[in-house]
Scaffold this motif. Sequence first.
Motif, PDB file in Angstrom:
ATOM      1  N   GLY A  32       0.796  -1.218   0.000  1.00  0.00           N
ATOM      2  CA  GLY A  32       0.000   0.000   0.000  1.00  0.00           C
ATOM      3  C   GLY A  32       0.833   1.274   0.000  1.00  0.00           C
ATOM      4  O   GLY A  32       0.279   2.370   0.034  1.00  0.00           O
ATOM      5  N   ILE A  33       2.138   1.153  -0.058  1.00  0.00           N
ATOM      6  CA  ILE A  33       3.016   2.329  -0.116  1.00  0.00           C
ATOM      7  C   ILE A  33       3.290   2.630  -1.583  1.00  0.00           C
ATOM      8  O   ILE A  33       3.784   1.774  -2.320  1.00  0.00           O
ATOM      9  N   ALA A  34       2.952   3.851  -2.001  1.00  0.00           N
ATOM     10  CA  ALA A  34       3.056   4.212  -3.411  1.00  0.00           C
ATOM     11  C   ALA A  34       4.418   4.783  -3.788  1.00  0.00           C
ATOM     12  O   ALA A  34       4.918   4.531  -4.891  1.00  0.00           O
ATOM     13  N   THR A  35       5.012   5.567  -2.892  1.00  0.00           N
ATOM     14  CA  THR A  35       6.281   6.231  -3.187  1.00  0.00           C
ATOM     15  C   THR A  35       7.213   6.043  -2.006  1.00  0.00           C
ATOM     16  O   THR A  35       6.837   6.332  -0.864  1.00  0.00           O
ATOM     17  N   GLY A  36       8.413   5.563  -2.285  1.00  0.00           N
ATOM     18  CA  GLY A  36       9.343   5.366  -1.181  1.00  0.00           C
ATOM     19  C   GLY A  36      10.630   4.712  -1.616  1.00  0.00           C
ATOM     20  O   GLY A  36      11.004   4.740  -2.792  1.00  0.00           O
ATOM     21  N   LEU A  37      11.284   4.082  -0.641  1.00  0.00           N
ATOM     22  CA  LEU A  37      12.551   3.418  -0.890  1.00  0.00           C
ATOM     23  C   LEU A  37      12.493   2.021  -0.279  1.00  0.00           C
ATOM     24  O   LEU A  37      12.196   1.858   0.908  1.00  0.00           O
ATOM     25  N   LEU A  38      12.785   1.033  -1.110  1.00  0.00           N
ATOM     26  CA  LEU A  38      12.804  -0.354  -0.692  1.00  0.00           C
ATOM     27  C   LEU A  38      14.249  -0.775  -0.444  1.00  0.00           C
ATOM     28  O   LEU A  38      15.115  -0.573  -1.293  1.00  0.00           O
ATOM     29  N   THR A  39      14.493  -1.363   0.699  1.00  0.00           N
ATOM     30  CA  THR A  39      15.793  -1.941   1.013  1.00  0.00           C
ATOM     31  C   THR A  39      15.625  -3.444   1.141  1.00  0.00           C
ATOM     32  O   THR A  39      14.696  -3.913   1.793  1.00  0.00           O
ATOM     33  N   LEU A  40      16.521  -4.179   0.507  1.00  0.00           N
ATOM     34  CA  LEU A  40      16.560  -5.636   0.625  1.00  0.00           C
ATOM     35  C   LEU A  40      17.885  -5.999   1.272  1.00  0.00           C
ATOM     36  O   LEU A  40      18.926  -5.419   0.931  1.00  0.00           O
ATOM     37  N   PHE A  41      17.859  -6.959   2.195  1.00  0.00           N
ATOM     38  CA  PHE A  41      19.067  -7.364   2.904  1.00  0.00           C
ATOM     39  C   PHE A  41      19.062  -8.877   3.073  1.00  0.00           C
ATOM     40  O   PHE A  41      18.113  -9.436   3.624  1.00  0.00           O
ATOM     41  N   LEU A 119      19.023 -13.475  -6.144  1.00  0.00           N
ATOM     42  CA  LEU A 119      19.843 -14.052  -5.098  1.00  0.00           C
ATOM     43  C   LEU A 119      20.995 -14.735  -5.828  1.00  0.00           C
ATOM     44  O   LEU A 119      20.770 -15.514  -6.758  1.00  0.00           O
ATOM     45  N   PHE A 120      22.214 -14.416  -5.422  1.00  0.00           N
ATOM     46  CA  PHE A 120      23.393 -15.045  -6.012  1.00  0.00           C
ATOM     47  C   PHE A 120      23.893 -16.078  -5.005  1.00  0.00           C
ATOM     48  O   PHE A 120      24.558 -15.740  -4.027  1.00  0.00           O
ATOM     49  N   GLU A 121      23.527 -17.319  -5.227  1.00  0.00           N
ATOM     50  CA  GLU A 121      23.938 -18.402  -4.331  1.00  0.00           C
ATOM     51  C   GLU A 121      25.362 -18.805  -4.675  1.00  0.00           C
ATOM     52  O   GLU A 121      25.656 -19.125  -5.824  1.00  0.00           O
ATOM     53  N   HIS A 122      26.219 -18.798  -3.656  1.00  0.00           N
ATOM     54  CA  HIS A 122      27.619 -19.128  -3.879  1.00  0.00           C
ATOM     55  C   HIS A 122      27.988 -20.526  -3.387  1.00  0.00           C
ATOM     56  O   HIS A 122      29.136 -20.937  -3.531  1.00  0.00           O
ATOM     57  N   ARG A 123      27.038 -21.250  -2.816  1.00  0.00           N
ATOM     58  CA  ARG A 123      27.288 -22.614  -2.328  1.00  0.00           C
ATOM     59  C   ARG A 123      26.687 -23.622  -3.309  1.00  0.00           C
ATOM     60  O   ARG A 123      25.711 -23.322  -3.998  1.00  0.00           O
ATOM     61  N   HIS A 124      27.248 -24.818  -3.341  1.00  0.00           N
ATOM     62  CA  HIS A 124      26.754 -25.862  -4.256  1.00  0.00           C
ATOM     63  C   HIS A 124      25.444 -26.486  -3.792  1.00  0.00           C
ATOM     64  O   HIS A 124      24.576 -26.786  -4.604  1.00  0.00           O
ATOM     65  N   SER A 125      25.307 -26.713  -2.503  1.00  0.00           N
ATOM     66  CA  SER A 125      24.125 -27.421  -2.014  1.00  0.00           C
ATOM     67  C   SER A 125      22.923 -26.480  -1.903  1.00  0.00           C
ATOM     68  O   SER A 125      23.073 -25.268  -1.782  1.00  0.00           O
ATOM     69  N   PRO A 126      21.720 -27.027  -1.935  1.00  0.00           N
ATOM     70  CA  PRO A 126      20.503 -26.215  -1.783  1.00  0.00           C
ATOM     71  C   PRO A 126      20.460 -25.563  -0.394  1.00  0.00           C
ATOM     72  O   PRO A 126      20.927 -26.150   0.588  1.00  0.00           O
ATOM     73  N   HIS A 127      19.916 -24.375  -0.350  1.00  0.00           N
ATOM     74  CA  HIS A 127      19.751 -23.644   0.910  1.00  0.00           C
ATOM     75  C   HIS A 127      18.420 -22.915   0.900  1.00  0.00           C
ATOM     76  O   HIS A 127      17.910 -22.572  -0.162  1.00  0.00           O
ATOM     77  N   ARG A 128      17.886 -22.659   2.070  1.00  0.00           N
ATOM     78  CA  ARG A 128      16.757 -21.752   2.219  1.00  0.00           C
ATOM     79  C   ARG A 128      17.356 -20.443   2.723  1.00  0.00           C
ATOM     80  O   ARG A 128      17.892 -20.359   3.828  1.00  0.00           O
ATOM     81  N   ARG A 129      17.277 -19.411   1.889  1.00  0.00           N
ATOM     82  CA  ARG A 129      17.866 -18.109   2.212  1.00  0.00           C
ATOM     83  C   ARG A 129      16.768 -17.141   2.632  1.00  0.00           C
ATOM     84  O   ARG A 129      15.660 -17.159   2.091  1.00  0.00           O
ATOM     85  N   ARG A 130      17.096 -16.263   3.572  1.00  0.00           N
ATOM     86  CA  ARG A 130      16.135 -15.280   4.062  1.00  0.00           C
ATOM     87  C   ARG A 130      16.576 -13.880   3.632  1.00  0.00           C
ATOM     88  O   ARG A 130      17.717 -13.490   3.856  1.00  0.00           O
ATOM     89  N   VAL A 131      15.639 -13.170   3.030  1.00  0.00           N
ATOM     90  CA  VAL A 131      15.887 -11.803   2.580  1.00  0.00           C
ATOM     91  C   VAL A 131      14.888 -10.889   3.280  1.00  0.00           C
ATOM     92  O   VAL A 131      13.673 -11.060   3.150  1.00  0.00           O
ATOM     93  N   ALA A 132      15.421  -9.933   4.057  1.00  0.00           N
ATOM     94  CA  ALA A 132      14.575  -8.960   4.744  1.00  0.00           C
ATOM     95  C   ALA A 132      14.262  -7.821   3.768  1.00  0.00           C
ATOM     96  O   ALA A 132      15.141  -7.337   3.055  1.00  0.00           O
ATOM     97  N   LEU A 133      12.977  -7.399   3.754  1.00  0.00           N
ATOM     98  CA  LEU A 133      12.546  -6.272   2.939  1.00  0.00           C
ATOM     99  C   LEU A 133      12.022  -5.189   3.866  1.00  0.00           C
ATOM    100  O   LEU A 133      11.259  -5.471   4.798  1.00  0.00           O
ATOM    101  N   HIS A 134      12.447  -3.963   3.607  1.00  0.00           N
ATOM    102  CA  HIS A 134      11.979  -2.813   4.390  1.00  0.00           C
ATOM    103  C   HIS A 134      11.623  -1.713   3.403  1.00  0.00           C
ATOM    104  O   HIS A 134      12.443  -1.300   2.587  1.00  0.00           O
ATOM    105  N   LEU A 135      10.390  -1.267   3.480  1.00  0.00           N
ATOM    106  CA  LEU A 135       9.907  -0.214   2.579  1.00  0.00           C
ATOM    107  C   LEU A 135       9.457   0.969   3.425  1.00  0.00           C
ATOM    108  O   LEU A 135       8.662   0.807   4.345  1.00  0.00           O
ATOM    109  N   ILE A 136      10.001   2.126   3.113  1.00  0.00           N
ATOM    110  CA  ILE A 136       9.612   3.354   3.808  1.00  0.00           C
ATOM    111  C   ILE A 136       9.119   4.338   2.766  1.00  0.00           C
ATOM    112  O   ILE A 136       9.701   4.474   1.704  1.00  0.00           O
ATOM    113  N   GLY A 137       8.001   4.976   3.071  1.00  0.00           N
ATOM    114  CA  GLY A 137       7.452   5.927   2.113  1.00  0.00           C
ATOM    115  C   GLY A 137       6.038   6.325   2.496  1.00  0.00           C
ATOM    116  O   GLY A 137       5.623   6.233   3.641  1.00  0.00           O
ATOM    117  N   GLU A 138       5.280   6.717   1.494  1.00  0.00           N
ATOM    118  CA  GLU A 138       3.895   7.125   1.732  1.00  0.00           C
ATOM    119  C   GLU A 138       3.004   6.723   0.584  1.00  0.00           C
ATOM    120  O   GLU A 138       3.438   6.341  -0.460  1.00  0.00           O
TER     121      GLU A 138
END
Length: 138
Positions: A32-41, A119-138
């Motif tokens: 529901g945020i129309a204008t802002g900045l998204l950070t992925l970590f 996501l750039f996976e650098h390991r050979h075996s499968p992994h479940r990776r977690r990516v945090a998303l933070h969106l600030i705006g209005e």
Amino acid sequence: MRQAVHELAIDSPGQGLHEFTPAVRRWVSESGIATGLLTLFVRHTSCSLLIQENAAPAARRDLERWIAQIAPERGSYEHDDEGPDDMPAHLRAAVTATSLSIPVVDGVPVLGTWQGVFLFEHRHSPHRRRVALHLIGE
């Protein structure tokens, strides 16, 4: 000013670039945020995040080969607790990015025509990776 926070779980089948742009777009739209900045970590030390070409698979293959040359698995590394891809994965993550910032306009991440979020996976075996998303705006 509003904020929204989310965490994506990305199942990586193993080494390589894995696009997750649709999941990012969907979450931003639902925020529901129309204008802002998204950070992925990314919350790991042996994978990374990239904004990269999403139309030509050859561009991704070339990038994967290039990063393998920078941190080869045949190196003489002290840290090898989880196998021969352990330290090279950390080095590859160190020269790429663990976070990204993407502007949001009209409720959509502002990406170029051929850009995708990977996501750039650098390991050979499968992994479940977690990516945090933070969106600030209005």
